[in-house]
Design a protein around this motif. Structure first.
Motif, short mmCIF file in Angstrom:
data_model
loop_
_atom_site.label_atom_id
_atom_site.label_comp_id
_atom_site.label_asym_id
_atom_site.label_seq_id
_atom_site.Cartn_x
_atom_site.Cartn_y
_atom_site.Cartn_z
N THR A 143 -10.94 4.10 3.61
CA THR A 143 -9.96 4.54 4.59
C THR A 143 -8.55 4.07 4.23
O THR A 143 -7.70 3.90 5.11
CB THR A 143 -10.36 4.05 6.00
OG1 THR A 143 -10.57 2.63 5.95
CG2 THR A 143 -11.63 4.73 6.49
N THR A 144 -8.32 3.88 2.94
CA THR A 144 -7.02 3.40 2.48
C THR A 144 -5.89 4.32 2.91
O THR A 144 -4.89 3.88 3.48
CB THR A 144 -7.03 3.25 0.94
OG1 THR A 144 -8.16 2.44 0.56
CG2 THR A 144 -5.75 2.61 0.44
N SER A 145 -6.03 5.61 2.66
CA SER A 145 -4.97 6.57 3.02
C SER A 145 -4.73 6.58 4.52
O SER A 145 -3.57 6.60 4.97
CB SER A 145 -5.34 7.98 2.55
OG SER A 145 -5.44 8.01 1.16
N LEU A 146 -5.80 6.57 5.30
CA LEU A 146 -5.67 6.57 6.75
C LEU A 146 -4.95 5.31 7.23
O LEU A 146 -4.07 5.38 8.09
CB LEU A 146 -7.05 6.68 7.40
CG LEU A 146 -7.08 6.70 8.92
CD1 LEU A 146 -6.33 7.91 9.46
CD2 LEU A 146 -8.51 6.71 9.41
N TYR A 147 -5.30 4.16 6.67
CA TYR A 147 -4.66 2.91 7.05
C TYR A 147 -3.16 2.98 6.77
O TYR A 147 -2.34 2.58 7.60
CB TYR A 147 -5.28 1.72 6.31
CG TYR A 147 -4.65 0.41 6.70
CD1 TYR A 147 -5.12 -0.29 7.82
CD2 TYR A 147 -3.59 -0.13 5.99
CE1 TYR A 147 -4.54 -1.49 8.20
CE2 TYR A 147 -3.01 -1.33 6.37
CZ TYR A 147 -3.47 -2.00 7.47
OH TYR A 147 -2.89 -3.19 7.86
N LEU A 148 -2.80 3.48 5.61
CA LEU A 148 -1.39 3.58 5.24
C LEU A 148 -0.64 4.56 6.15
O LEU A 148 0.51 4.31 6.52
CB LEU A 148 -1.24 3.98 3.78
CG LEU A 148 -1.69 2.92 2.77
CD1 LEU A 148 -1.69 3.48 1.36
CD2 LEU A 148 -0.81 1.67 2.86
N GLU A 149 -1.29 5.64 6.55
CA GLU A 149 -0.68 6.60 7.48
C GLU A 149 -0.44 5.96 8.85
O GLU A 149 0.61 6.18 9.47
CB GLU A 149 -1.57 7.83 7.66
CG GLU A 149 -1.57 8.78 6.51
CD GLU A 149 -2.59 9.91 6.70
OE1 GLU A 149 -2.95 10.21 7.86
OE2 GLU A 149 -3.03 10.48 5.69
N GLU A 150 -1.43 5.20 9.33
CA GLU A 150 -1.35 4.61 10.66
C GLU A 150 -0.47 3.38 10.71
O GLU A 150 -0.07 2.93 11.79
CB GLU A 150 -2.75 4.26 11.17
CG GLU A 150 -3.60 5.48 11.45
CD GLU A 150 -5.00 5.13 11.89
OE1 GLU A 150 -5.39 3.93 11.83
OE2 GLU A 150 -5.73 6.05 12.29
N ASN A 151 -0.19 2.79 9.56
CA ASN A 151 0.61 1.56 9.49
C ASN A 151 1.82 1.81 8.61
O ASN A 151 1.88 1.37 7.46
CB ASN A 151 -0.24 0.40 8.96
CG ASN A 151 -1.37 0.06 9.90
OD1 ASN A 151 -1.17 -0.68 10.85
ND2 ASN A 151 -2.53 0.63 9.66
N ALA A 152 2.78 2.48 9.19
CA ALA A 152 3.97 2.87 8.45
C ALA A 152 4.71 1.67 7.88
O ALA A 152 5.43 1.78 6.88
CB ALA A 152 4.90 3.67 9.34
N ASN A 153 4.51 0.50 8.48
CA ASN A 153 5.18 -0.70 8.00
C ASN A 153 4.40 -1.43 6.91
O ASN A 153 4.80 -2.50 6.47
CB ASN A 153 5.47 -1.66 9.16
CG ASN A 153 4.19 -2.11 9.85
OD1 ASN A 153 3.14 -1.52 9.67
ND2 ASN A 153 4.30 -3.14 10.66
N ALA A 154 3.28 -0.86 6.47
CA ALA A 154 2.52 -1.48 5.37
C ALA A 154 3.43 -1.59 4.15
O ALA A 154 4.20 -0.68 3.85
CB ALA A 154 1.28 -0.65 5.05
N ASP A 155 3.34 -2.70 3.48
CA ASP A 155 4.32 -3.01 2.44
C ASP A 155 3.97 -2.51 1.04
O ASP A 155 4.61 -2.88 0.07
CB ASP A 155 4.60 -4.50 2.41
CG ASP A 155 3.35 -5.32 2.11
OD1 ASP A 155 2.31 -4.73 1.75
OD2 ASP A 155 3.42 -6.55 2.22
N GLY A 156 2.99 -1.66 0.90
CA GLY A 156 2.66 -1.10 -0.41
C GLY A 156 1.80 -1.99 -1.27
O GLY A 156 1.53 -1.67 -2.42
N ASN A 157 1.33 -3.10 -0.71
CA ASN A 157 0.49 -4.01 -1.48
C ASN A 157 -1.00 -3.83 -1.23
O ASN A 157 -1.80 -4.61 -1.70
CB ASN A 157 0.89 -5.46 -1.20
CG ASN A 157 2.21 -5.80 -1.84
OD1 ASN A 157 2.41 -5.54 -3.02
ND2 ASN A 157 3.12 -6.36 -1.06
#
Length: 136
Positions: free
Chosen positions: A23-37
């Motif tokens: 669910t990596t893509s979904l997590y990144l979509e839902e957490n716009a503030n994720a820092d790319g790490n």
């Protein structure tokens, strides 16, 4: 504690009868503030048990997830609640039982785990955590 890898986490979930999903893509979509790490997010749900494993390139990103999720759990506390807070070296463990629900958030180096279930199924989450060595 030795951090578990995404591959090991996937295998443990399968061995315990869960159907993990990337669910990596979904997590990144839902957490716009994720820092790319984020390397990988693995999630699974079976009845009332929800389990999420996050694997990052660095420990600071994983700790940020731990801290933010732990702070968010403050709102889940009702009049009668129980919590467990354990930390040492590279391992932070926080659990909350409140309103018939169980929540746990864990940080180990570059990984974070978030899980929740109904109170009567604490042992199901405990089995997963035990198998990956993430118990206090």
């Amino acid at each position: 504690k030795t951090p578990v890898t995404s591959k090991e986490m996937w295998e443990v979930l399968i061995s315990l009868g869960y159907e993990p999903e990337d669910t990596t893509s979904l997590y990144l979509e839902e957490n716009a503030n994720a820092d790319g790490n984020l390397i990988k997010c693995i999630s699974t749900q079976k009845e009332d048990v929800y389990f999420q494993f996050l694997d990052f390139y660095n420990k600071d990103s994983a700790f940020l997830v731990y801290r933010n999720t732990r702070n968010a759990l403050w709102d889940k506390k009702d009049i009668t609640y129980a919590e467990n807070d354990t930390s040492y070296h590279n391992f932070y463990f926080y659990s909350l039982t409140s309103g018939g629900k169980y929540y746990v958030i864990i940080w180990v180096d570059n990984t974070a785990v978030y899980a929740t279930s109904d109170e009567e199924n604490i042992s199901l989450i405990g089995n997963i955590l035990s198998d990956i060595g993430y118990t206090p």
